[in-house]
Design a protein around this motif. Structure first.
Motif, PDB file in Angstrom:
ATOM      1  N   THR A  22       6.994   0.533  -7.332  1.00 52.08           N
ATOM      2  CA  THR A  22       6.083  -0.135  -8.259  1.00 52.08           C
ATOM      3  C   THR A  22       4.823  -0.642  -7.581  1.00 52.08           C
ATOM      4  O   THR A  22       3.711  -0.429  -8.073  1.00 52.08           O
ATOM      5  N   TYR A  23       4.991  -1.318  -6.448  1.00 53.51           N
ATOM      6  CA  TYR A  23       3.853  -1.994  -5.837  1.00 53.51           C
ATOM      7  C   TYR A  23       3.189  -1.206  -4.709  1.00 53.51           C
ATOM      8  O   TYR A  23       2.007  -1.409  -4.437  1.00 53.51           O
ATOM      9  N   LEU A  24       3.933  -0.330  -4.044  1.00 51.07           N
ATOM     10  CA  LEU A  24       3.393   0.308  -2.843  1.00 51.07           C
ATOM     11  C   LEU A  24       3.394   1.830  -2.895  1.00 51.07           C
ATOM     12  O   LEU A  24       3.158   2.488  -1.892  1.00 51.07           O
ATOM     13  N   GLY A  25       3.645   2.388  -4.061  1.00 47.73           N
ATOM     14  CA  GLY A  25       3.506   3.824  -4.254  1.00 47.73           C
ATOM     15  C   GLY A  25       4.545   4.689  -3.568  1.00 47.73           C
ATOM     16  O   GLY A  25       4.300   5.873  -3.331  1.00 47.73           O
ATOM     17  N   ALA A  26       5.697   4.123  -3.264  1.00 48.00           N
ATOM     18  CA  ALA A  26       6.749   4.905  -2.598  1.00 48.00           C
ATOM     19  C   ALA A  26       7.262   6.012  -3.506  1.00 48.00           C
ATOM     20  O   ALA A  26       7.312   5.874  -4.723  1.00 48.00           O
ATOM     21  N   VAL A  27       7.656   7.106  -2.868  1.00 49.80           N
ATOM     22  CA  VAL A  27       8.335   8.205  -3.556  1.00 49.80           C
ATOM     23  C   VAL A  27       9.716   8.319  -2.917  1.00 49.80           C
ATOM     24  O   VAL A  27       9.837   8.484  -1.702  1.00 49.80           O
ATOM     25  N   SER A  28      10.741   8.218  -3.740  1.00 50.33           N
ATOM     26  CA  SER A  28      12.114   8.199  -3.237  1.00 50.33           C
ATOM     27  C   SER A  28      12.761   9.575  -3.305  1.00 50.33           C
ATOM     28  O   SER A  28      12.455  10.378  -4.182  1.00 50.33           O
ATOM     29  N   ASN A  29      13.684   9.784  -2.364  1.00 52.41           N
ATOM     30  CA  ASN A  29      14.548  10.962  -2.498  1.00 52.41           C
ATOM     31  C   ASN A  29      15.617  10.634  -3.535  1.00 52.41           C
ATOM     32  O   ASN A  29      15.603   9.577  -4.160  1.00 52.41           O
ATOM     33  N   ASP A  30      16.574  11.533  -3.723  1.00 55.74           N
ATOM     34  CA  ASP A  30      17.616  11.338  -4.727  1.00 55.74           C
ATOM     35  C   ASP A  30      18.707  10.370  -4.275  1.00 55.74           C
ATOM     36  O   ASP A  30      19.558   9.993  -5.070  1.00 55.74           O
ATOM     37  N   GLY A  31      18.681   9.986  -3.017  1.00 55.21           N
ATOM     38  CA  GLY A  31      19.671   9.036  -2.522  1.00 55.21           C
ATOM     39  C   GLY A  31      20.866   9.712  -1.886  1.00 55.21           C
ATOM     40  O   GLY A  31      21.074  10.922  -2.017  1.00 55.21           O
ATOM     41  N   SER A  45       9.144   7.640   0.875  1.00 56.45           N
ATOM     42  CA  SER A  45       7.990   8.203   1.582  1.00 56.45           C
ATOM     43  C   SER A  45       6.726   7.565   1.041  1.00 56.45           C
ATOM     44  O   SER A  45       6.610   7.291  -0.162  1.00 56.45           O
ATOM     45  N   PHE A  46       5.769   7.347   1.959  1.00 58.65           N
ATOM     46  CA  PHE A  46       4.498   6.728   1.626  1.00 58.65           C
ATOM     47  C   PHE A  46       3.368   7.646   2.055  1.00 58.65           C
ATOM     48  O   PHE A  46       3.546   8.521   2.906  1.00 58.65           O
ATOM     49  N   ASP A  47       2.182   7.410   1.494  1.00 61.23           N
ATOM     50  CA  ASP A  47       0.997   8.163   1.912  1.00 61.23           C
ATOM     51  C   ASP A  47       0.863   8.092   3.426  1.00 61.23           C
ATOM     52  O   ASP A  47       1.121   7.054   4.033  1.00 61.23           O
ATOM     53  N   GLY A  48       0.460   9.186   4.027  1.00 59.33           N
ATOM     54  CA  GLY A  48       0.266   9.213   5.475  1.00 59.33           C
ATOM     55  C   GLY A  48       1.521   9.591   6.243  1.00 59.33           C
ATOM     56  O   GLY A  48       1.482   9.706   7.458  1.00 59.33           O
ATOM     57  N   GLY A  49       2.658   9.745   5.568  1.00 59.40           N
ATOM     58  CA  GLY A  49       3.861  10.220   6.226  1.00 59.40           C
ATOM     59  C   GLY A  49       4.868   9.171   6.639  1.00 59.40           C
ATOM     60  O   GLY A  49       5.954   9.515   7.102  1.00 59.40           O
ATOM     61  N   ALA A  50       4.545   7.890   6.497  1.00 63.54           N
ATOM     62  CA  ALA A  50       5.516   6.850   6.866  1.00 63.54           C
ATOM     63  C   ALA A  50       6.719   6.899   5.918  1.00 63.54           C
ATOM     64  O   ALA A  50       6.578   7.236   4.740  1.00 63.54           O
ATOM     65  N   PHE A  77       1.434  -2.589   5.080  1.00 63.74           N
ATOM     66  CA  PHE A  77       0.970  -1.469   4.285  1.00 63.74           C
ATOM     67  C   PHE A  77      -0.543  -1.534   4.165  1.00 63.74           C
ATOM     68  O   PHE A  77      -1.094  -2.542   3.732  1.00 63.74           O
ATOM     69  N   SER A  78      -1.206  -0.461   4.533  1.00 66.07           N
ATOM     70  CA  SER A  78      -2.650  -0.348   4.351  1.00 66.07           C
ATOM     71  C   SER A  78      -2.894   0.107   2.916  1.00 66.07           C
ATOM     72  O   SER A  78      -2.433   1.172   2.504  1.00 66.07           O
ATOM     73  N   VAL A  79      -3.634  -0.709   2.173  1.00 60.81           N
ATOM     74  CA  VAL A  79      -3.894  -0.400   0.768  1.00 60.81           C
ATOM     75  C   VAL A  79      -5.319   0.096   0.532  1.00 60.81           C
ATOM     76  O   VAL A  79      -5.684   0.378  -0.599  1.00 60.81           O
ATOM     77  N   GLY A  80      -6.128   0.195   1.612  1.00 60.49           N
ATOM     78  CA  GLY A  80      -7.400   0.896   1.526  1.00 60.49           C
ATOM     79  C   GLY A  80      -8.667   0.082   1.513  1.00 60.49           C
ATOM     80  O   GLY A  80      -9.703   0.564   1.939  1.00 60.49           O
ATOM     81  N   GLY A 120      13.631 -11.699   0.593  1.00 63.61           N
ATOM     82  CA  GLY A 120      13.195 -12.619   1.636  1.00 63.61           C
ATOM     83  C   GLY A 120      12.494 -11.982   2.807  1.00 63.61           C
ATOM     84  O   GLY A 120      12.188 -12.662   3.778  1.00 63.61           O
ATOM     85  N   ASN A 121      12.217 -10.702   2.737  1.00 63.69           N
ATOM     86  CA  ASN A 121      11.524 -10.007   3.819  1.00 63.69           C
ATOM     87  C   ASN A 121      10.020  -9.987   3.567  1.00 63.69           C
ATOM     88  O   ASN A 121       9.574  -9.778   2.444  1.00 63.69           O
ATOM     89  N   GLN A 122       9.237 -10.184   4.633  1.00 67.28           N
ATOM     90  CA  GLN A 122       7.792 -10.242   4.501  1.00 67.28           C
ATOM     91  C   GLN A 122       7.164  -8.857   4.427  1.00 67.28           C
ATOM     92  O   GLN A 122       7.567  -7.942   5.146  1.00 67.28           O
ATOM     93  N   ILE A 123       6.171  -8.757   3.545  1.00 67.77           N
ATOM     94  CA  ILE A 123       5.377  -7.547   3.396  1.00 67.77           C
ATOM     95  C   ILE A 123       3.931  -7.947   3.639  1.00 67.77           C
ATOM     96  O   ILE A 123       3.420  -8.873   2.997  1.00 67.77           O
ATOM     97  N   GLU A 124       3.265  -7.267   4.570  1.00 69.90           N
ATOM     98  CA  GLU A 124       1.854  -7.507   4.846  1.00 69.90           C
ATOM     99  C   GLU A 124       1.033  -6.429   4.154  1.00 69.90           C
ATOM    100  O   GLU A 124       1.363  -5.260   4.193  1.00 69.90           O
ATOM    101  N   LEU A 125      -0.028  -6.879   3.499  1.00 66.57           N
ATOM    102  CA  LEU A 125      -0.978  -5.965   2.857  1.00 66.57           C
ATOM    103  C   LEU A 125      -2.277  -6.053   3.628  1.00 66.57           C
ATOM    104  O   LEU A 125      -2.791  -7.153   3.869  1.00 66.57           O
TER     105      LEU A 125
END
Length: 127
Positions: A22-31, A45-50, A77-80, A120-125
């Motif tokens: 929702t927030y960071l554009g991730a694309v998930s595999n089927d699990g 997976s995220f843009d740039g291959g991470a 996460f680099s948002v541009g 409770g985990n930190q996310i940096e934008l």
């Protein structure tokens, strides 16, 4: 050499996956599900291959996650752009996530904010 992926154990696998989609554009595999151990995971997976592996196992101990601790600090996460940092920070705040810093320019020149995201985990934008 490159970092292939990072991994994060979570209690609510589906909610964590939704957060990153929702927030960071991730694309998930089927699990993946190991029925013997009840281990479940998704590779996001995220843009740039991470990639980020979200994992769940019912027997995992859920320790307190103080913001100031050794070990895992945050995922960045680099948002541009500065405007995108501002907009996503505001959206996350409006959706009930705690903003613990920023948006601001740090002493080393980064424009960033930091929120308390999944369990409770930190996310940096950043730009």
């Amino acid at each position: 050499m490159k970092l292939e992926h990072a991994a994060l154990y979570v209690n609510d696998l589906e909610a964590a996956k939704r957060f990153f989609e929702t927030y960071l554009g991730a694309v998930s595999n089927d699990g993946y599900h190991n029925r013997t151990t009840e281990f479940r995971s998704y590779f996001l997976s995220f843009d740039g291959g991470a990639r980020l592996e979200l994992m769940h196992k019912p027997t995992m101990q859920d320790m307190e996650k103080p913001l100031n601790r050794t070990g895992y600090a945050h995922l960045a996460f680099s948002v541009g752009s500065k405007e995108a940092v501002d907009a996503l920070t505001a959206r996350l705040k409006d959706d009930g996530y705690d903003v613990v810093s920023g948006p601001r320019t740090t002493g080393d020149g980064y424009y960033e904010s930091c929120i308390v995201g999944v369990e409770g985990n930190q996310i940096e934008l950043t730009v």
